[in-house]
Structure formats: C-alpha cells, structure tokens
Scaffold this motif. Structure first.
Motif, PDB file in Angstrom:
ATOM      1  N   ASP A 118     -32.641 -33.761  26.920  1.00  0.00           N
ATOM      2  CA  ASP A 118     -31.786 -34.944  26.911  1.00  0.00           C
ATOM      3  C   ASP A 118     -32.509 -36.166  27.466  1.00  0.00           C
ATOM      4  OD1 ASP A 118     -29.175 -33.653  26.077  1.00  0.00           O
ATOM      5  OD2 ASP A 118     -29.670 -32.459  27.849  1.00  0.00           O
ATOM      6  N   LEU A 119     -33.563 -35.922  28.234  1.00  0.00           N
ATOM      7  CA  LEU A 119     -34.386 -37.001  28.763  1.00  0.00           C
ATOM      8  C   LEU A 119     -35.813 -36.490  28.897  1.00  0.00           C
ATOM      9  CD1 LEU A 119     -34.916 -39.756  30.212  1.00  0.00           C
ATOM     10  CD2 LEU A 119     -34.306 -38.592  32.351  1.00  0.00           C
ATOM     11  N   LYS A 141     -40.948 -36.785  19.760  1.00  0.00           N
ATOM     12  CA  LYS A 141     -39.795 -36.858  18.864  1.00  0.00           C
ATOM     13  C   LYS A 141     -39.236 -35.463  18.608  1.00  0.00           C
ATOM     14  CE  LYS A 141     -39.689 -39.832  15.452  1.00  0.00           C
ATOM     15  NZ  LYS A 141     -38.774 -40.888  15.923  1.00  0.00           N
ATOM     16  N   LEU A 144     -37.342 -34.217  21.884  1.00  0.00           N
ATOM     17  CA  LEU A 144     -36.220 -35.006  22.374  1.00  0.00           C
ATOM     18  C   LEU A 144     -34.971 -34.700  21.560  1.00  0.00           C
ATOM     19  CD1 LEU A 144     -35.563 -37.312  24.438  1.00  0.00           C
ATOM     20  CD2 LEU A 144     -35.977 -38.924  22.554  1.00  0.00           C
ATOM     21  N   LYS A 146     -31.224 -35.197  19.823  1.00  0.00           N
ATOM     22  CA  LYS A 146     -30.777 -36.239  18.904  1.00  0.00           C
ATOM     23  C   LYS A 146     -30.271 -37.468  19.644  1.00  0.00           C
ATOM     24  CE  LYS A 146     -27.476 -37.063  15.145  1.00  0.00           C
ATOM     25  NZ  LYS A 146     -26.406 -36.469  14.295  1.00  0.00           N
ATOM     26  N   ASN A 147     -29.538 -37.267  20.734  1.00  0.00           N
ATOM     27  CA  ASN A 147     -28.974 -38.372  21.496  1.00  0.00           C
ATOM     28  C   ASN A 147     -29.685 -38.575  22.829  1.00  0.00           C
ATOM     29  OD1 ASN A 147     -26.837 -38.914  19.573  1.00  0.00           O
ATOM     30  ND2 ASN A 147     -25.862 -37.045  20.311  1.00  0.00           N
ATOM     31  N   GLY A 148     -30.897 -38.027  22.936  1.00  0.00           N
ATOM     32  CA  GLY A 148     -31.613 -38.103  24.198  1.00  0.00           C
ATOM     33  C   GLY A 148     -32.361 -39.413  24.379  1.00  0.00           C
ATOM     34  N   TYR A 149     -32.894 -39.572  25.586  1.00  0.00           N
ATOM     35  CA  TYR A 149     -33.637 -40.777  25.939  1.00  0.00           C
ATOM     36  C   TYR A 149     -35.094 -40.445  26.259  1.00  0.00           C
ATOM     37  CZ  TYR A 149     -29.080 -43.018  26.522  1.00  0.00           C
ATOM     38  OH  TYR A 149     -27.818 -43.512  26.309  1.00  0.00           O
ATOM     39  N   PHE A 186     -39.485 -45.292  18.067  1.00  0.00           N
ATOM     40  CA  PHE A 186     -38.216 -45.091  18.750  1.00  0.00           C
ATOM     41  C   PHE A 186     -37.418 -46.393  18.755  1.00  0.00           C
ATOM     42  CE2 PHE A 186     -41.113 -41.960  20.481  1.00  0.00           C
ATOM     43  CZ  PHE A 186     -40.352 -40.804  20.517  1.00  0.00           C
ATOM     44  N   VAL A 189     -33.837 -49.125  23.818  1.00  0.00           N
ATOM     45  CA  VAL A 189     -32.629 -49.413  24.580  1.00  0.00           C
ATOM     46  C   VAL A 189     -32.928 -50.502  25.598  1.00  0.00           C
ATOM     47  CG1 VAL A 189     -30.946 -48.468  26.226  1.00  0.00           C
ATOM     48  CG2 VAL A 189     -31.727 -47.088  24.285  1.00  0.00           C
ATOM     49  N   THR A 209     -34.513 -44.292  22.145  1.00  0.00           N
ATOM     50  CA  THR A 209     -33.828 -43.151  21.556  1.00  0.00           C
ATOM     51  C   THR A 209     -34.449 -42.859  20.193  1.00  0.00           C
ATOM     52  OG1 THR A 209     -32.167 -44.600  20.545  1.00  0.00           O
ATOM     53  CG2 THR A 209     -31.650 -43.683  22.717  1.00  0.00           C
ATOM     54  N   GLN A 210     -34.050 -41.738  19.606  1.00  0.00           N
ATOM     55  CA  GLN A 210     -34.506 -41.411  18.269  1.00  0.00           C
ATOM     56  C   GLN A 210     -34.065 -42.477  17.284  1.00  0.00           C
ATOM     57  OE1 GLN A 210     -36.487 -38.896  17.624  1.00  0.00           O
ATOM     58  NE2 GLN A 210     -35.891 -37.024  18.675  1.00  0.00           N
TER      59      GLN A 210
END
Length: 211
Positions: A118-119, A141, A144, A146-149, A186, A189, A209-210
């Motif tokens: 997730d991170l 990639k 990590l 799908k919703n990770g940072y 990426f 954010v 993020t992805q």
C-alpha cells in the motif's frame, strides 16, 4: 513482489555499496542529518493509509524511517530491506516492534512472494542503485497496489560539475534523470523541489500513485 530475470543492480555494485556502508554505518546517524534533507517531511506528508496497510521501505538503512512510519501509521505491517548487513545491524538495535521486519535483500533480485504494498518508500536510495531507472520503476509499479502510494525523497542534480563528480564517487547519481521518469510513470499527488546549501545541489519529494 515480482522477480527480475536481469536485475540492473549488478553484484559488483552491490558489493561496492556494502563495503561503502561498512564504514559509514558507524557515522551515518551522526552525520546524515546535515545532508539528507526532507526525510521526516516526506513521512509526514504521506496520505492516510487503510488499516492493516502493508508498507515497504527499499534501502531502509539504520531504520529511522521505519520507526517514524510506525508512529505515523501504527496499524500497519512494515518491511525494510537493505543490501548492507552493517546498516541493518544498526537498525536492529533500534527496532523491537514485531510488526516491523528487516531483511537483507537487493531490490528486485529475489521474489519475496508477497502481495503488493500500500506504500513503498525510498529515501535517498534510488540514486544509489547504480542502475538503469526504467527497470527499477517497472519493479516499483509491479510491487505497488492499485491504490497505493509511492513516496520518494532523493537527490536531483547540482549546477557544479565537480560536485556531481564527487557525489558519483560516493555512489550517488546527480544526473537529474530520475525525476522525469517518475513523473512519466506515476501520477503525482505531491511534488516539490528544494535547494540545499544555497543551491549547491537540489533534491525533490515525490508522492505518486499508479497511472
């Protein structure tokens, strides 16, 4: 974590880095505060993570980031990997939390058979990998969620050729090639650039993020 058939980080480079930190592990915590800026800020600016999130730090060194990550995200499982036995030895003297595991690994060289993270955090480690960034970014990639940072603080470049040459001797890449690849690979954010010592060099913080 995916396996790489042709890992760009060579065995020779791994041995050179391990040798480099055999000495520097003894002075790392006492000296790097004056050089590796933005590490604490990066951890503080990472967005919220889900409960029981899985965190990986690549190049965890003496473990300070791992401790800060656990304080910031207490309900998480954290793994720190590093190629230096000496640096990990220093980390083990600080870390007693069973939710933080330390492993001697060369990133991408061994399949850890783990779910995506997730991170993933890298603090001044990417520019010391001595390898082609595109393949490392592909690994990131893959590892990590799908919703990770992805959270990175690292060197960018310097306007002074002699300083770039000196840092290369110390295994750090100041070519400025890393950030453009991260930006392309990426979705940002948060990104910020900062000067160190009146512009002797600059560094960046990147949270993405992805795509």
């Amino acid at each position: 974590m995916s396996n790489t058939s042709e890992n760009p980080i060579t065995e020779v480079h791994t041995k050179n880095i391990a040798q480099y930190y055999r000495f520097h592990s003894h002075i790392y915590d006492a000296t790097r505060w004056s050089f590796l800026f933005g590490r604490k800020t990066l951890v503080e600016e990472i967005p919220s993570l889900p409960t029981n999130a899985r965190i990986l730090e690549v190049g965890c060194g003496t473990g300070d980031n791992l401790i800060q990550l656990k304080q910031r995200f207490p309900n998480t499982q954290i793994t720190g990997i590093d190629i230096s036995t000496d640096m990990l030895g220093k980390a083990r003297t600080k870390i007693t939390d069973p939710a933080i595991s330390l492993k001697r690994r060369r990133y991408g060289a061994i399949n850890l058979n783990e779910e995506p993270y997730d991170l993933i955090l890298l603090s001044y480690s990417l520019t010391m990998m001595g390898a082609g960034y595109p393949q490392i970014i592909t690994e990131l990639k893959n590892d990590l969620s799908k919703n990770g940072y992805l959270a990175i603080v690292d060197f960018h470049t310097s306007p002074l050729p002699w300083f770039r040459k000196w840092m290369k001797i110390n295994h750090a890449d100041f070519s400025g090639e890393l950030y453009p690849l991260l930006k392309e690979s990426f979705s940002s954010v948060q990104t910020s650039f900062h000067n160190a010592y009146l512009g002797l060099w600059n560094y960046f913080l990147f949270i993405g993020t992805q795509n």
